[in-house]
Write an enzyme that holds these catalytic residues in place. Structure first.
Site, PDB file in Angstrom:
ATOM      1  N   TYR A 126       0.804  -1.220   0.000  1.00 42.02           N
ATOM      2  CA  TYR A 126       0.000   0.000   0.000  1.00 42.02           C
ATOM      3  C   TYR A 126       0.843   1.279   0.000  1.00 42.02           C
ATOM      4  CZ  TYR A 126      -4.067  -2.870   1.305  1.00 42.02           C
ATOM      5  OH  TYR A 126      -5.080  -3.807   1.334  1.00 42.02           O
TER       6      TYR A 126
ATOM      7  N   GLY B  57     -11.438   0.209  -2.888  1.00 44.38           N
ATOM      8  CA  GLY B  57     -10.318   0.814  -2.179  1.00 44.38           C
ATOM      9  C   GLY B  57      -9.182  -0.139  -1.894  1.00 44.38           C
ATOM     10  N   ASP B  58      -9.129  -1.267  -2.610  1.00 42.44           N
ATOM     11  CA  ASP B  58      -8.107  -2.269  -2.298  1.00 42.44           C
ATOM     12  C   ASP B  58      -7.281  -2.678  -3.516  1.00 42.44           C
ATOM     13  OD1 ASP B  58      -6.955  -3.689  -0.117  1.00 42.44           O
ATOM     14  OD2 ASP B  58      -7.809  -5.549  -0.869  1.00 42.44           O
ATOM     15  N   MET B  59      -7.149  -1.787  -4.489  1.00 41.60           N
ATOM     16  CA  MET B  59      -6.342  -2.113  -5.670  1.00 41.60           C
ATOM     17  C   MET B  59      -4.879  -1.747  -5.420  1.00 41.60           C
ATOM     18  SD  MET B  59      -8.193  -3.724  -7.782  1.00 41.60           S
ATOM     19  CE  MET B  59      -7.339  -3.643  -9.359  1.00 41.60           C
TER      20      MET B  59
END
Length: 409
Positions: free
Chosen positions: A255, A292-294
């Site tokens: 991230y 929101g998790d790419m």
């Protein structure tokens, strides 16, 4: 206990390198001379090339972990802990986990004990006994998922092989924390395919149609999602690597050690104009649905000819905002911002300039994606098996994205 344990790394079944674990916990990676000298060698990872495209041949040792490329092949989080607990080892012991799981990893890379070195670093009976069952969990990532065979002639369904190796489908089980995740992902992937994106074959399956589930997965409700693996073909394995591997970062930094501009830059240099356009489609689509998790591990390269990278088919497209109240940030920065609502023509133009991509290609693709999304979503959202909350949340979220409003004018 042996002072040194060696694992042979194979690519398409051919030896290319070794991983050597020393008694003090250090792991040393080295390419084989034959691989170094082969001018037509298959690509193991872009991270193992220098800025001029030459193969890097000198590497520093890693203490208590394996190099990032190999660390990213291993399961993460709760799944890793589950495996380690069953083997009676610490989750941080990556070399040992790689010894356990190396026969069936993502892509065309496999890891095997060196000849005459069949025992793990600590020759413990529990570890040896845990190895066959551990292979059933050999897919990287956090979510509980397995490689499986489709039963075309046995009334349908899927079978998880007893020893984990093989299987051309991925079975993703329902989440015990969030309801309807497989249905959500099926719906979003289906919408993406209808919009023209490259999406593998997938289907929802009842849990009782999945045989071979191991013990200890907990009580599950709902359906599982089955996805055809794009790294497996009738001709054999196809090599892939995710962008954490491309950038040489450990999974813990998926991230915070990269952004979408950097991914676009790599695609612009290494792949085709069509792949750059596909990247922009998925990026805009993921923003519109509130994904929101790419992170870096949810974008991959694939090597169809064994040497030249291309953007892999899409995976892990789902709307995360129904599960996290107030969530409005992407997994990574677009170029200057992570706020989904702030994704605009100007932000994409900045991304294009910094990534040295065609601004016209980027903006035109984004416009087309917004227009297709509006049409396909409105026509199909009631026909897909997602919870009403998911559809309602996307209906509320999409108009907050600046691109959505800009291209509605």
């Amino acid at each position: 206990m042996p002072k040194v344990t060696v694992l042979d790394v194979r690519l398409y079944g051919e030896p290319v390198s070794t991983l050597t674990n020393l008694q003090d916990g250090r792991t040393i990676f080295a390419f084989n001379e034959a691989y170094i000298e082969d001018e037509k060698r298959p690509t193991l990872s872009l991270s193992l090339k220098d800025p001029f495209g030459a193969l890097i041949t000198k590497f520093r040792p890693y203490n208590m972990v394996v190099p990032p490329f190999f660390s990213n092949l291993l399961p993460e989080g709760p799944l890793r802990k589950y495996l380690a607990d069953r083997a009676g080892v610490k989750p941080s012991r990556e070399f040992l986990l790689l010894w356990m799981l190396g026969r069936d990893l993502p892509g065309a890379v496999t890891v095997h004990p060196s000849e005459g070195d069949d025992a793990p670093p600590d020759d413990e009976q529990a570890i040896v006994e845990a190895r066959p069952n551990a292979l059933r969990f050999s897919l990287a990532g956090v979510q509980l998922k397995f490689s499986a065979f489709k039963n075309d002639k046995k009334g349908g369904g899927l079978t998880i092989p007893a020893e984990g190796t093989g299987g051309s489908w991925i079975v993703k089980l329902p989440s015990q924390q969030y309801s309807g995740v497989p249905e959500n992902e099926f719906a979003m992937m289906t919408i993406a395919r209808m919009m023209g994106m490259d999406v593998p074959e997938l289907q929802l399956v009842d849990l009782d149609a999945v045989s071979g589930l191991p013990q200890g997965v907990g009580e599950l409700h709902g359906q599982a999602l089955a996805i055809k693996r794009f790294d497996r073909t009738p001709e054999g394995a196809v090599h892939i690597e995710d962008f954490a591997q491309v950038f040489g970062v450990f999974p813990d930094h998926k991230y915070d050690k990269g952004n979408y501009r950097m991914i676009g830059r790599v695609l612009g240099i290494e792949t085709s104009t069509a792949d750059v356009a596909e990247f922009i489609r998925r990026l805009v689509f993921s923003t519109l649905i509130g994904n929101g998790d790419m992170h870096l591990k949810n974008w991959s390269l694939i090597y169809p000819d064994r040497r030249t990278p291309a953007l892999s088919p899409a995976y892990d497209l789902l709307s995360t905002i129904p599960y996290i109240e107030g969530e409005d940030t992407a997994a990574l920065n677009f170029s200057r911002t992570k706020k989904m609502a702030a994704l605009s023509k100007d932000e994409l133009a900045h991304l294009a300039a910094k990534a040295e991509l065609s601004e016209k290609l980027v903006i035109d693709t984004a416009r087309e994606t917004v227009e297709r999304f509006r049409a396909v979503w409105e026509a199909e959202k009631k026909n897909l098996p997602m919870a009403a909350k998911v559809a309602d949340t996307i209906d509320t979220h999409a108009p907050t994205v600046e691109l959505y409003r800009e291209f509605a004018k």
